[in-house]
Design a protein around this motif. Sequence first.
Motif, short mmCIF file in Angstrom:
data_model
loop_
_atom_site.label_atom_id
_atom_site.label_comp_id
_atom_site.label_asym_id
_atom_site.label_seq_id
_atom_site.Cartn_x
_atom_site.Cartn_y
_atom_site.Cartn_z
N LEU A 54 56.58 32.25 87.74
CA LEU A 54 56.93 31.14 86.84
C LEU A 54 57.44 29.94 87.64
O LEU A 54 57.08 28.78 87.34
N PHE A 55 58.26 30.19 88.65
CA PHE A 55 58.80 29.08 89.43
C PHE A 55 57.71 28.40 90.26
O PHE A 55 57.71 27.18 90.42
N SER A 56 56.75 29.20 90.76
CA SER A 56 55.66 28.60 91.55
C SER A 56 54.73 27.78 90.66
O SER A 56 54.20 26.75 91.10
N LEU A 57 54.53 28.22 89.41
CA LEU A 57 53.67 27.48 88.49
C LEU A 57 54.38 26.27 87.89
O LEU A 57 53.77 25.22 87.68
N TYR A 58 55.67 26.46 87.63
CA TYR A 58 56.45 25.40 86.98
C TYR A 58 57.77 25.22 87.75
O TYR A 58 58.79 25.82 87.39
N PRO A 59 57.74 24.45 88.82
CA PRO A 59 58.94 24.30 89.67
C PRO A 59 60.04 23.50 88.99
O PRO A 59 60.35 22.37 89.36
N GLU A 60 60.62 24.11 87.99
CA GLU A 60 61.68 23.46 87.22
C GLU A 60 63.03 24.10 87.57
O GLU A 60 63.09 25.25 88.01
N ASN A 61 64.07 23.36 87.34
CA ASN A 61 65.41 23.83 87.71
C ASN A 61 65.79 25.15 87.04
O ASN A 61 66.40 26.02 87.66
N LYS A 62 65.41 25.28 85.76
CA LYS A 62 65.83 26.51 85.05
C LYS A 62 65.21 27.75 85.68
O LYS A 62 65.86 28.80 85.78
N TYR A 63 63.95 27.65 86.13
CA TYR A 63 63.32 28.80 86.76
C TYR A 63 63.90 29.04 88.15
O TYR A 63 64.05 30.19 88.58
N GLN A 64 64.21 27.97 88.85
CA GLN A 64 64.81 28.11 90.17
C GLN A 64 66.18 28.80 90.07
O GLN A 64 66.49 29.70 90.86
N ASP A 65 66.96 28.38 89.10
CA ASP A 65 68.29 28.98 88.91
C ASP A 65 68.18 30.46 88.53
O ASP A 65 68.93 31.30 89.06
N MET A 66 67.28 30.76 87.63
CA MET A 66 67.11 32.16 87.20
C MET A 66 66.63 33.02 88.36
O MET A 66 67.05 34.18 88.51
N LEU A 67 65.76 32.46 89.20
CA LEU A 67 65.26 33.21 90.35
C LEU A 67 66.38 33.47 91.35
O LEU A 67 66.49 34.58 91.91
N LYS A 68 67.22 32.47 91.59
CA LYS A 68 68.34 32.65 92.52
C LYS A 68 69.27 33.76 92.04
O LYS A 68 69.70 34.63 92.83
N VAL A 69 69.57 33.77 90.75
CA VAL A 69 70.45 34.79 90.19
C VAL A 69 69.81 36.18 90.33
O VAL A 69 70.48 37.15 90.70
N ALA A 70 68.51 36.25 90.05
CA ALA A 70 67.82 37.54 90.13
C ALA A 70 67.81 38.07 91.55
O ALA A 70 68.00 39.28 91.78
N ILE A 71 67.61 37.19 92.54
CA ILE A 71 67.58 37.62 93.94
C ILE A 71 68.96 38.08 94.39
O ILE A 71 69.09 39.06 95.14
N ILE A 72 69.99 37.39 93.93
CA ILE A 72 71.36 37.81 94.28
C ILE A 72 71.66 39.19 93.69
O ILE A 72 72.20 40.08 94.37
N LYS A 73 71.30 39.38 92.43
CA LYS A 73 71.61 40.65 91.75
C LYS A 73 70.83 41.83 92.33
O LYS A 73 71.31 42.96 92.29
N ARG A 74 69.65 41.56 92.88
CA ARG A 74 68.85 42.69 93.36
C ARG A 74 69.42 43.28 94.65
O ARG A 74 68.98 44.35 95.07
N ARG A 75 70.39 42.61 95.25
CA ARG A 75 70.99 43.15 96.48
C ARG A 75 71.63 44.50 96.25
O ARG A 75 71.79 45.30 97.18
N ASP A 76 72.04 44.74 95.02
CA ASP A 76 72.67 46.02 94.69
C ASP A 76 71.65 47.07 94.23
O ASP A 76 72.04 48.20 93.91
N ARG A 77 70.39 46.68 94.18
CA ARG A 77 69.37 47.60 93.66
C ARG A 77 68.90 48.55 94.77
O ARG A 77 68.87 48.21 95.97
#
Length: 672
Positions: A403-426
Amino acid sequence: MDTGNIKKINRHKIFLLFILFIFSSAIFSLADAQKKNAISYNKEGREYLARGDQFRAILSFKNALKQNPRYKDAILGLGKAYLKTEAFPESVNLFSDVLKLDKNNIEAVNGLGFAMTELGKYNDALEYFKTALTISEADMEAKYGIAYIYYLMDRNIWAKRQLADILKVNPYHYESLLLMADIKIREKRDGEAKQYVQKAIDSKNDLPDAYVKYGRILMKDFKESQDAAYMTEAADKLRKALAIHPENLSANRNMGNLFFLQKSYDEALKYFNRTITDYPENGISYYNMAITYANMNDSANAINYFLRAMKISPSDSILKSRLEDFLVLNDFAEGHPLRVKFSEEHYRAAIDKLKISLVNDAVMRLQRSLLLNPLNRISRESLRDLYQTFNYNELYVNEQKTLFSLYPENKYQDMLKVAIIKRRDRLYHKAGYSTELPPRDVPRILVLDFSPLEPVSLHPDAGEVIANHLTFALGQFGRMQPVSVRKRMETAMALKDDRQFLGDNLEIIADMARQGKTDKPDFVVFGNYREGMNFLSIDFELMDFNTGVITNNFSISENGKESLPDIAIRAANRLYNAIPFKGRVLDIRDDNVIVNLGLIDGIKPGDFIVIYKLDSSEDKDLLRIKKKLTLQVNNADTMISSAKPMIAVNAEDIDVNDVVYPYQKRRAKLIK
């Protein structure tokens, strides 16, 4: 001038004009008397109907109804003619109109029974035939209708009993002889089938139906033997049918199918086009034109006829699936209006499925939507959110990246950052699989083209369309990996076109795998199907490719415009639960064993998995006995899990690449 003479002349002219008027009136009265009335047209229509000439029967009945729109017998006749030309919804309306005028009209009751039968509504059809028998216990048409339904429901013994009763009373009952031939074909007794058809021809050699049936049997013989002589004989039978009635829908269609099977596409087009000329409201005729042009690589004409078929038959699920495959496999642009349109339709269908908690159906629809239009933002967001609901974190993050690559919008960038941070515990991140998926050892599944139970199917390529849609549906489930649609079709092209060649085809697949031309499957899925107008019934069989053992078989039937996708997802779910699966040990960390099975494979915390080891023994004469090590899952991600041995000391016996099985193994059953 003498006025007396003028008056005489005028009187003479008036007299002549009067005589001329009387004479003209007489001529017009005679013409009116000779003009056909509604009764005459209806009688003519009945005569054509009796001779199997549906084309002229329809014209005659319509002429009768032009003069008298409430003429019950003409309405009834038109309904019966429409039955023969596959205009089933129209025939339902006409028979219903007759019953409004005459509620005990047995022909209309039977007509509704046959229409409902062809629409796949067997229970409704049986009720109509039973009603007809309450009106007249000896009614042959109702008894034949019940036999026909039994045949369609694979209750052949019951069907034969019903037909035996009919043929005892009337040994030359035309339709019963032809239905008995169909049963014999199903029983692999083609010789007996031909005898029944020949008896029907002998009884009424001026009707085309039996000649068409004989031609279809010979086409089946060709498919089973590849002997061209059968096609020559089949063409001869079909020409006899066309000599009786050149506009016969079934004869022209089957002649087109005959040339289609032989890849003589120009000849096939001639006959398919004739069905359109004579019956312009028959959607299958346009479908046949479309797939013929598709095989000729004429995309423009193929799309044109697909769309014309869709306009007439918008509820034809095989047609829609075939058109979607055509658009994707022929690499039409992702922004093509049809791809966008169908993508939106699948998104709306997904939302409808979610409303009634059919989550698997919704996921398949969203994936189908994105197959057709990868730029469909709302479908991708919906699929992403479902992955999050399932706790498929890897897939959720991947969709967020897309989604971020297709639509480089702030909301997708922010959601991706949060998801990458959270996956550190996965677990999968800690195990080193953040950037690439873990290796999979799940079984590979190859779906073969399905075979029609009839000699020639309504949609000639329906077996391929069904196999493609099932392959797509299988792709959304874990613990199995279907051979891709493109590679599946490439493999199918090298196989023989009939169920009886299953053994030969398995050898061909094995040989292709050895040569690297295809992927070697662990399991193959195959079966038979029967179709009608908006009705589909499929028999599925799952075979272990290495042993030839059937591990599961089942049947699914559906009606309506969603029949194929609904069957595909139900079948995929059944296969998901039936296919034996396994994984392997990827890593051992402290006392945790990391395996490549996870949530998508149905593995969740608290489940048990097992590893079978061979006991080592210093005595070479002793048998090496299997040792079963049981582990319990304590953490699970989408495609990997961690587990601990139930007996701690067993951890020393476990090695990387050891094969892991679910605690409850599925057992296979031998082919009967």
